[in-house]
Scaffold this active site. Structure first.
Site, PDB file in Angstrom:
ATOM      1  N   ASN A 284       0.869  -1.169   0.000  1.00 21.57           N
ATOM      2  CA  ASN A 284       0.000   0.000   0.000  1.00 21.57           C
ATOM      3  C   ASN A 284       0.911   1.226   0.000  1.00 21.57           C
ATOM      4  O   ASN A 284       1.492   1.555   1.025  1.00 21.57           O
ATOM      5  CB  ASN A 284      -0.892  -0.024   1.250  1.00 21.57           C
ATOM      6  CG  ASN A 284      -1.741   1.234   1.378  1.00 21.57           C
ATOM      7  OD1 ASN A 284      -1.763   2.076   0.479  1.00 21.57           O
ATOM      8  ND2 ASN A 284      -2.432   1.376   2.504  1.00 21.57           N
TER       9      ASN A 284
ATOM     10  N   LYS B 136       0.163   4.237  -0.230  1.00 19.76           N
ATOM     11  CA  LYS B 136      -0.480   5.405   0.387  1.00 19.76           C
ATOM     12  C   LYS B 136      -0.255   6.649  -0.492  1.00 19.76           C
ATOM     13  O   LYS B 136      -0.164   6.521  -1.707  1.00 19.76           O
ATOM     14  CB  LYS B 136       0.010   5.579   1.820  1.00 19.76           C
ATOM     15  CG  LYS B 136      -0.192   4.298   2.652  1.00 19.76           C
ATOM     16  CD  LYS B 136      -0.001   4.471   4.122  1.00 19.76           C
ATOM     17  CE  LYS B 136      -0.220   3.141   4.834  1.00 19.76           C
ATOM     18  NZ  LYS B 136      -0.118   3.263   6.283  1.00 19.76           N
TER      19      LYS B 136
ATOM     20  N   HIS C 206      -9.514   1.245   4.801  1.00 18.36           N
ATOM     21  CA  HIS C 206      -8.265   1.413   5.549  1.00 18.36           C
ATOM     22  C   HIS C 206      -8.525   2.342   6.739  1.00 18.36           C
ATOM     23  O   HIS C 206      -9.316   3.282   6.640  1.00 18.36           O
ATOM     24  CB  HIS C 206      -7.183   1.989   4.628  1.00 18.36           C
ATOM     25  CG  HIS C 206      -5.823   1.923   5.245  1.00 18.36           C
ATOM     26  ND1 HIS C 206      -5.403   2.819   6.199  1.00 18.36           N
ATOM     27  CD2 HIS C 206      -4.807   1.043   5.068  1.00 18.36           C
ATOM     28  CE1 HIS C 206      -4.165   2.491   6.578  1.00 18.36           C
ATOM     29  NE2 HIS C 206      -3.782   1.417   5.913  1.00 18.36           N
TER      30      HIS C 206
ATOM     31  N   GLU D   5      -6.928   4.722   7.869  1.00 17.98           N
ATOM     32  CA  GLU D   5      -6.693   6.144   7.570  1.00 17.98           C
ATOM     33  C   GLU D   5      -7.916   6.741   6.878  1.00 17.98           C
ATOM     34  O   GLU D   5      -8.235   7.916   7.056  1.00 17.98           O
ATOM     35  CB  GLU D   5      -5.421   6.297   6.714  1.00 17.98           C
ATOM     36  CG  GLU D   5      -4.173   6.033   7.561  1.00 17.98           C
ATOM     37  CD  GLU D   5      -3.006   5.425   6.801  1.00 17.98           C
ATOM     38  OE1 GLU D   5      -2.996   5.449   5.564  1.00 17.98           O
ATOM     39  OE2 GLU D   5      -2.088   4.905   7.479  1.00 17.98           O
TER      40      GLU D   5
ATOM     41  N   GLU E  18      -5.263  -4.743  10.525  1.00 19.31           N
ATOM     42  CA  GLU E  18      -4.256  -3.719  10.764  1.00 19.31           C
ATOM     43  C   GLU E  18      -4.568  -3.003  12.074  1.00 19.31           C
ATOM     44  O   GLU E  18      -5.395  -2.073  12.093  1.00 19.31           O
ATOM     45  CB  GLU E  18      -4.253  -2.703   9.612  1.00 19.31           C
ATOM     46  CG  GLU E  18      -3.994  -3.314   8.252  1.00 19.31           C
ATOM     47  CD  GLU E  18      -3.426  -2.288   7.276  1.00 19.31           C
ATOM     48  OE1 GLU E  18      -2.455  -2.629   6.618  1.00 19.31           O
ATOM     49  OE2 GLU E  18      -3.941  -1.154   7.211  1.00 19.31           O
TER      50      GLU E  18
ATOM     51  N   GLY F 210       2.590   2.457  10.911  1.00 23.55           N
ATOM     52  CA  GLY F 210       3.564   3.543  10.770  1.00 23.55           C
ATOM     53  C   GLY F 210       4.240   3.957  12.062  1.00 23.55           C
ATOM     54  O   GLY F 210       4.912   4.979  12.119  1.00 23.55           O
TER      55      GLY F 210
ATOM     56  N   SER G 180       3.557  -1.920  10.469  1.00 22.04           N
ATOM     57  CA  SER G 180       5.010  -1.993  10.703  1.00 22.04           C
ATOM     58  C   SER G 180       5.585  -3.373  10.405  1.00 22.04           C
ATOM     59  O   SER G 180       6.508  -3.823  11.071  1.00 22.04           O
ATOM     60  CB  SER G 180       5.342  -1.563  12.142  1.00 22.04           C
ATOM     61  OG  SER G 180       4.938  -0.225  12.355  1.00 22.04           O
TER      62      SER G 180
HETATM   63  P1  13P Z   1       3.071   0.500   7.771  1.00 21.86           P
HETATM   64  O1  13P Z   1       3.615  -0.778   7.191  1.00 21.86           O
HETATM   65  O2  13P Z   1       3.789   1.721   7.299  1.00 21.86           O
HETATM   66  O3  13P Z   1       2.935   0.431   9.256  1.00 21.86           O
HETATM   67  O4  13P Z   1       1.571   0.662   7.188  1.00 21.86           O
HETATM   68  C1  13P Z   1       0.714  -0.422   7.245  1.00 21.86           C
HETATM   69  C2  13P Z   1      -0.513  -0.101   6.482  1.00 21.86           C
HETATM   70  O5  13P Z   1      -1.277   0.759   6.873  1.00 21.86           O
HETATM   71  C3  13P Z   1      -0.748  -0.814   5.228  1.00 21.86           C
HETATM   72  O6  13P Z   1      -2.018  -0.576   4.738  1.00 21.86           O
END
Ligand code: 13P
Length: 254
Positions: free
Chosen positions: A10, A12, A96, A98, A168, A174, A214
């Site tokens: 992803n 982002k 997601h 976010e 997640e 992150g 992560s």
């Molecule tokens: P990270 O791997 O940066 O923690 O992000 C995970 C994520 O949100 C994948 O959709």
């Protein structure tokens, strides 16, 4: 176990089309020939076209990070399923955290999008996960159950076969904090049980459930060794060809 490992990146809101193209080219070179693990990259909408053309003749699949549930119309700034399909998308990430946190997505909109994606022929990667406050309150499983059932309302036995679930934990995204393999497995097993209650054991056993938060080459082997962890939805470590390649390798070795 008939399930295949699946490593999805992803990206982002990162990379311009030219930067995305460079990463895609490096990935095709490194892992474009991998057949034993499912691999997908999910760039921004503006890079789907160029990345789609680069991965087209490889085994790397293309995914988007969101879509609208309506087929077309007056929805300024939104993207519909058939637009993604025409660019070669096979997957779409939905719900997601976010998007839930910053763009007011709810279980209801995630459900509408999940159904629209399935009907259009896209494979939704439906994201679920608890916040730190929810974990500390001890309501993790309740939250996960509500999100999984909410997203899959009205999704039939045939439809579920094209769905991927991504667990997640919001507090692990992150932040560098990963759920321990045991913590993640507990939730993954619970998600599979929730699916089994709705669709039966056999169908539930076939659904890929990814971990995200992560995940990187160093912690991937232990996570992928868990019974119900079928791969990863990778954020930060998907932005560099080397670390994403290593994650695919970890899945090949698992
Ligand atoms: P990270 O791997 O940066 O923690 O992000 C995970 C994520 O949100 C994948 O959709």
């Amino acid at each position: 176990m008939s399930r295949r490992y699946f490593i999805a990146g992803n990206w982002k809101m990162n990379k311009t089309p030219s930067q995305a193209a460079a990463l895609a080219e490096a990935l095709v070179k490194n892992i474009g020939g991998v057949t034993k693990v499912d691999v997908a990259v999910c760039p921004t909408f503006t890079s789907l076209d160029v990345v789609g053309k680069i991965v087209k003749n490889s085994n790397i699949k293309l995914g988007a990070q969101n879509m609208h549930f309506e087929a077309s119309g007056a929805y300024t700034g939104e993207i519909a399923a058939d637009m993604l399909l025409e660019l070669g998308c096979e997957y779409v990430i939905l719900g997601h955290s976010e998007r839930r946190q910053y763009f007011a997505e709810t279980d209801e909109t995630v459900n509408k999008k999940t159904c629209a994606a399935i009907n259009a022929g896209l494979k939704p990667i439906v994201c679920v996960g608890e916040t730190l406050a929810q974990r500390e309150e001890g309501v993790t499983m309740k939250v996960i159950e509500t999100q999984v059932k909410g997203a899959l309302e009205g999704v039939c036995d045939k439809g579920i076969k094209s769905v991927v679930i991504a667990y997640e934990p919001v507090w692990a995204i992150g932040t560098g904090k990963t759920a321990t393999p045991a913590m993640a497995e507990e939730v993954h097993a619970f998600i599979r049980k929730t699916l089994a209650d709705k669709y039966g054991e056999e169908i539930a056993e076939g659904v890929q459930i990814l971990y995200g938060g992560s995940m990187k080459p160093e912690n991937a082997p232990e996570l992928l060794a868990q019974k119900d962890i079928d791969g990863g939805l990778i954020g930060g470590a998907a932005l560099k060809a080397e670390s994403f390649t290593d994650l695919v390798q970890a899945a090949l070795n698992a």
